[in-house]
Design a protein around this motif. Structure first.
Motif, PDB file in Angstrom:
ATOM      1  N   ASP A   1      13.269  11.181 -43.984  1.00  0.00           N
ATOM      2  CA  ASP A   1      12.233  10.499 -43.356  1.00  0.00           C
ATOM      3  C   ASP A   1      11.441  11.344 -42.327  1.00  0.00           C
ATOM      4  N   HIS A   2      10.218  10.712 -42.025  1.00  0.00           N
ATOM      5  CA  HIS A   2       9.513  11.368 -41.090  1.00  0.00           C
ATOM      6  C   HIS A   2       9.845  10.710 -39.520  1.00  0.00           C
ATOM      7  N   PHE A   3      10.041  11.592 -38.593  1.00  0.00           N
ATOM      8  CA  PHE A   3      10.434  11.239 -37.371  1.00  0.00           C
ATOM      9  C   PHE A   3       9.126  11.717 -36.316  1.00  0.00           C
ATOM     10  N   GLY A   4       8.793  10.952 -35.204  1.00  0.00           N
ATOM     11  CA  GLY A   4       7.771  11.332 -34.414  1.00  0.00           C
ATOM     12  C   GLY A   4       8.114  12.183 -33.633  1.00  0.00           C
ATOM     13  N   SER A   5       9.362  12.340 -33.221  1.00  0.00           N
ATOM     14  CA  SER A   5       9.704  13.374 -32.247  1.00  0.00           C
ATOM     15  C   SER A   5      11.365  13.350 -32.640  1.00  0.00           C
ATOM     16  N   LEU A   6      11.523  14.638 -31.694  1.00  0.00           N
ATOM     17  CA  LEU A   6      13.028  14.911 -31.663  1.00  0.00           C
ATOM     18  C   LEU A   6      14.188  13.777 -31.051  1.00  0.00           C
ATOM     19  N   SER A   7      13.561  13.307 -30.099  1.00  0.00           N
ATOM     20  CA  SER A   7      14.275  12.116 -29.463  1.00  0.00           C
ATOM     21  C   SER A   7      14.415  10.791 -30.456  1.00  0.00           C
ATOM     22  N   GLU A   8      13.414  10.455 -31.364  1.00  0.00           N
ATOM     23  CA  GLU A   8      13.362   9.347 -32.193  1.00  0.00           C
ATOM     24  C   GLU A   8      14.594   9.982 -33.318  1.00  0.00           C
ATOM     25  N   TYR A   9      14.556  11.425 -33.784  1.00  0.00           N
ATOM     26  CA  TYR A   9      15.721  11.714 -34.757  1.00  0.00           C
ATOM     27  C   TYR A   9      16.923  11.620 -33.962  1.00  0.00           C
ATOM     28  N   ARG A  44      18.212  22.794 -47.041  1.00  0.00           N
ATOM     29  CA  ARG A  44      19.326  22.863 -47.903  1.00  0.00           C
ATOM     30  C   ARG A  44      18.800  22.631 -49.156  1.00  0.00           C
ATOM     31  N   ILE A  45      17.433  22.546 -49.439  1.00  0.00           N
ATOM     32  CA  ILE A  45      16.833  22.218 -50.929  1.00  0.00           C
ATOM     33  C   ILE A  45      17.167  23.335 -51.993  1.00  0.00           C
ATOM     34  N   CYS A  46      17.253  24.263 -51.752  1.00  0.00           N
ATOM     35  CA  CYS A  46      17.269  25.366 -52.673  1.00  0.00           C
ATOM     36  C   CYS A  46      18.899  25.697 -53.128  1.00  0.00           C
ATOM     37  N   ASP A  47      18.746  25.742 -54.349  1.00  0.00           N
ATOM     38  CA  ASP A  47      20.135  26.288 -55.162  1.00  0.00           C
ATOM     39  C   ASP A  47      20.050  27.694 -54.759  1.00  0.00           C
ATOM     40  N   VAL A  48      21.306  28.293 -54.882  1.00  0.00           N
ATOM     41  CA  VAL A  48      21.222  29.851 -54.741  1.00  0.00           C
ATOM     42  C   VAL A  48      20.784  30.695 -55.682  1.00  0.00           C
ATOM     43  N   PRO A  49      19.585  31.272 -55.557  1.00  0.00           N
ATOM     44  CA  PRO A  49      18.943  31.995 -56.665  1.00  0.00           C
ATOM     45  C   PRO A  49      20.006  33.131 -57.164  1.00  0.00           C
ATOM     46  N   MET A  50      19.771  33.593 -58.403  1.00  0.00           N
ATOM     47  CA  MET A  50      21.009  34.688 -58.894  1.00  0.00           C
ATOM     48  C   MET A  50      20.497  36.008 -58.241  1.00  0.00           C
ATOM     49  N   ARG A  51      19.498  36.435 -57.906  1.00  0.00           N
ATOM     50  CA  ARG A  51      19.213  37.853 -57.385  1.00  0.00           C
ATOM     51  C   ARG A  51      18.845  37.664 -55.990  1.00  0.00           C
ATOM     52  N   LEU A  81       1.302  13.553 -44.626  1.00  0.00           N
ATOM     53  CA  LEU A  81       2.839  12.947 -44.936  1.00  0.00           C
ATOM     54  C   LEU A  81       2.920  12.032 -45.918  1.00  0.00           C
ATOM     55  N   TYR A  82       3.505  12.361 -47.092  1.00  0.00           N
ATOM     56  CA  TYR A  82       3.493  11.551 -48.423  1.00  0.00           C
ATOM     57  C   TYR A  82       4.941  10.918 -48.333  1.00  0.00           C
ATOM     58  N   ARG A  83       4.844   9.662 -48.813  1.00  0.00           N
ATOM     59  CA  ARG A  83       6.052   8.956 -49.074  1.00  0.00           C
ATOM     60  C   ARG A  83       7.171   9.507 -49.761  1.00  0.00           C
ATOM     61  N   ARG A  84       8.460   9.154 -49.197  1.00  0.00           N
ATOM     62  CA  ARG A  84       9.471   9.987 -49.978  1.00  0.00           C
ATOM     63  C   ARG A  84       9.696   9.759 -51.332  1.00  0.00           C
ATOM     64  N   ILE A  85       9.459   8.587 -51.713  1.00  0.00           N
ATOM     65  CA  ILE A  85       9.296   8.258 -53.346  1.00  0.00           C
ATOM     66  C   ILE A  85       8.460   9.191 -54.059  1.00  0.00           C
ATOM     67  N   LEU A  86       7.574   9.647 -53.522  1.00  0.00           N
ATOM     68  CA  LEU A  86       6.671  10.301 -54.411  1.00  0.00           C
ATOM     69  C   LEU A  86       7.173  11.824 -54.224  1.00  0.00           C
ATOM     70  N   LEU A  87       7.539  12.242 -53.096  1.00  0.00           N
ATOM     71  CA  LEU A  87       8.461  13.674 -53.045  1.00  0.00           C
ATOM     72  C   LEU A  87       9.487  13.733 -53.906  1.00  0.00           C
ATOM     73  N   ASN A  88      10.099  12.648 -53.909  1.00  0.00           N
ATOM     74  CA  ASN A  88      11.386  12.533 -54.871  1.00  0.00           C
ATOM     75  C   ASN A  88      11.015  12.746 -56.180  1.00  0.00           C
ATOM     76  N   GLU A  89       9.974  12.142 -56.552  1.00  0.00           N
ATOM     77  CA  GLU A  89       9.242  12.366 -57.999  1.00  0.00           C
ATOM     78  C   GLU A  89       9.157  14.001 -58.263  1.00  0.00           C
ATOM     79  N   ASN A  90       8.366  14.577 -57.496  1.00  0.00           N
ATOM     80  CA  ASN A  90       8.133  15.989 -57.630  1.00  0.00           C
ATOM     81  C   ASN A  90       9.570  16.630 -57.721  1.00  0.00           C
ATOM     82  N   LYS A  91      10.370  16.293 -56.577  1.00  0.00           N
ATOM     83  CA  LYS A  91      11.781  16.915 -56.652  1.00  0.00           C
ATOM     84  C   LYS A  91      12.599  16.878 -58.355  1.00  0.00           C
TER      85      LYS A  91
END
Length: 182
Positions: A1-9, A44-51, A81-91
């Protein structure tokens, strides 16, 4: 999710710990998170590439995106900032179809070739690449687009041999490319 500040997180994490959802912030398994012990972002999003060259290129691209967005914030310029559900579709699409597939361009509200969006991303970060000293590393992204990803090459190895053992041999060979004996 999106957090407006570090303290919010931080408050969110404290709530999860207090309510026994997690025992510490390392239990947050997001694609991108604040590192719980270092003052850094952890991708943490990328799997380890082979090269190794692919790993370095992706790290350079992630660094450039981070610096570019940070500059925009410091200049009081925004970005969408786009909704997570949209980002998840592209993921999901990226995981399923790789760079040969189509993703959703949310601004245009249409499907676009993944490669087209990668070129747009490279253009977006181009003004920070030289100050980071990573032009050479970023340029390797173009080579990935030409030769395909590790997943593409593994599939090709299987189609050529119809053998999982050949794919494993191919992975071992690719993993050693670009490495030198120490």
């Amino acid at each position: 999710d999106h957090f407006g500040s570090l303290s919010e997180y931080d408050n969110y994490i404290k709530l999860l710990v207090k309510t026994n959802c997690i025992d510490n912030a390392k239990k947050i398994w997001w694609d991108i998170r604040m590192h719980p012990f270092f003052q850094t972002l952890e991708f943490r999003i990328c799997d380890v590439p082979m090269r190794v060259d692919e790993t370095i290129a992706l790290a350079a691209l992630i660094q450039a995106v981070t610096v570019k967005l940070s500059k925009l914030i410091r200049q009081n310029l925004g970005f969408r900032l786009y909704r997570r559900i949209l980002l998840n579709e592209n993921k999901w699409r990226a995981a399923r179809y790789g760079i040969s597939g189509k993703l959703i361009d949310f601004g245009k509200q249409e499907e676009v070739d993944c490669v087209t969006l990668i070129h747009e991303l490279l253009s977006f970060v181009d003004d920070v690449v030289d100050e980071l000293g990573s032009r050479k590393e970023i340029e390797f992204i173009h080579q990935i687009l030409r030769m395909g990803t590790g997943a593409d090459r593994q599939l090709e190895a299987f189609y050529q041999s119809n053998s999982i053992e050949s794919v494993v041999d191919h992975i071992v060979e690719e993993t050693h490319l670009g490495l030198t004996d120490v």
